[in-house]
Design a protein around this motif. Structure first.
Motif, PDB file in Angstrom:
ATOM      1  N   LYS A 167      17.761  99.043  60.472  1.00  0.00           N
ATOM      2  CA  LYS A 167      16.801 100.121  60.657  1.00  0.00           C
ATOM      3  C   LYS A 167      16.630 100.972  59.398  1.00  0.00           C
ATOM      4  O   LYS A 167      15.564 101.495  59.129  1.00  0.00           O
ATOM      5  N   TYR A 175       8.449  99.613  63.300  1.00  0.00           N
ATOM      6  CA  TYR A 175       9.654  98.809  63.174  1.00  0.00           C
ATOM      7  C   TYR A 175       9.408  97.384  63.637  1.00  0.00           C
ATOM      8  O   TYR A 175       8.758  97.154  64.650  1.00  0.00           O
ATOM      9  N   SER A 196      11.626  93.650  64.495  1.00  0.00           N
ATOM     10  CA  SER A 196      12.844  93.409  65.260  1.00  0.00           C
ATOM     11  C   SER A 196      14.126  93.489  64.440  1.00  0.00           C
ATOM     12  O   SER A 196      15.208  93.551  65.015  1.00  0.00           O
ATOM     13  N   TRP A 204       7.767 102.344  67.273  1.00  0.00           N
ATOM     14  CA  TRP A 204       8.181 101.131  67.974  1.00  0.00           C
ATOM     15  C   TRP A 204       6.984 100.502  68.675  1.00  0.00           C
ATOM     16  O   TRP A 204       6.016 101.182  69.001  1.00  0.00           O
ATOM     17  N   TYR A 205       7.074  99.206  68.944  1.00  0.00           N
ATOM     18  CA  TYR A 205       5.996  98.460  69.590  1.00  0.00           C
ATOM     19  C   TYR A 205       5.661  99.040  70.963  1.00  0.00           C
ATOM     20  O   TYR A 205       4.497  99.169  71.325  1.00  0.00           O
ATOM     21  N   GLY A 261      16.347  96.414  65.356  1.00  0.00           N
ATOM     22  CA  GLY A 261      17.089  96.401  66.615  1.00  0.00           C
ATOM     23  C   GLY A 261      18.557  96.054  66.417  1.00  0.00           C
ATOM     24  O   GLY A 261      19.048  95.921  65.291  1.00  0.00           O
TER      25      GLY A 261
END
Length: 170
Positions: free
Chosen positions: A107, A96, A98, A145-146, A101
Motif C-alpha cells: 500500500k 489502489y 490489488s 478503493w474499487y 491488499g
C-alpha cells in the motif's frame, strides 16, 4: 462509446504484461501501461472512470484482481498514451490496485496506485478494461478503493463498455 486497444495476435502486447523487459518491471510486475482510446463518449458525460481487472484470478486467489483503477478523466473522447499511469499526462486520479491488499501489502509503494500489468500464473487470462461515462464528477483523491468507485458511480453511469484483453503465460 467504444474502446480501441492495439492488440498483437489478439493478445495484449508483451511489453505491458509478464513478458515485459526487466526495465519495464517493478516488484516483478510490468508497470508500463498500454495505450488505448475511448471514442464516441456520450453527450452529457462529465467524467470518465475505468478499471482493469482479472476475473480469471478468482480460482487462483479468491477474488477479482484489480490491475488499474482511474477516475477523474475529462468526459470526452480521449487517447490514453503509453505509460500514462506513471506519467499522468491526463491529470487523473488513480485508485489502489490489488497490490495494496493483504496478499502483497504494498500500500505504501508507488506501484499500489498505478498500473500493475497482467501476470497470469498459467494459461490465458482475459483482463477486462471497463470504461464508465458518468453524469457527475466524483472528486476522488489518489488512493481510493474499487468499492468506493462503484458506490459513488451508482445512479450516475450514462454508459459502460468493456473489452477483454487476453494475456497468455507461455
Amino acid at each position: 462509446m467504444k474502446i480501441e486497444v492495439n492488440l498483437d495476435n489478439n493478445r495484449l502486447p508483451d511489453k505491458y504484461t509478464r513478458h515485459a523487459a526487466v526495465e519495464y518491471m517493478e516488484h516483478d510486475f510490468p508497470v508500463v501501461s498500454f495505450p488505448f482510446s475511448i471514442k464516441d463518449v456520450p453527450a452529457g458525460t462529465k467524467e470518465i472512470a475505468f478499471a482493469l481487472t482479472d476475473l480469471d484470478s478468482i480460482p487462483v486467489c479468491g477474488f477479482e484482481w484489480i490491475h488499474w483503477l482511474v477516475a477523474g478523466l475529462d468526459g470526452h473522447d480521449v487517447d490514453v498514451p503509453e505509460d500514462a499511469s506513471r506519467n499522468n499526462p491526463l491529470n487523473w486520479t488513480q485508485g489502489y490496485n490489488s497490490s495494496a491488499g493483504h496478499i502483497y501489502d504494498m500500500k505504501d509503494q508507488p506501484i499500489s496506485q498505478h498500473y500493475m500489468g497482467p501476470k497470469p500464473p498459467s494459461g490465458v487470462h482475459d483482463y477486462t478494461l471497463t470504461v464508465y461515462a458518468l453524469d457527475t464528477k466524483l472528486n476522488f483523491n489518489d488512493g481510493f478503493w474499487y468499492n468506493e468507485l462503484i458506490h459513488n458511480m451508482a445512479g450516475h453511469i450514462i454508459e459502460k463498455v468493456k473489452i477483454d484483453l487476453p494475456v497468455e503465460n507461455n
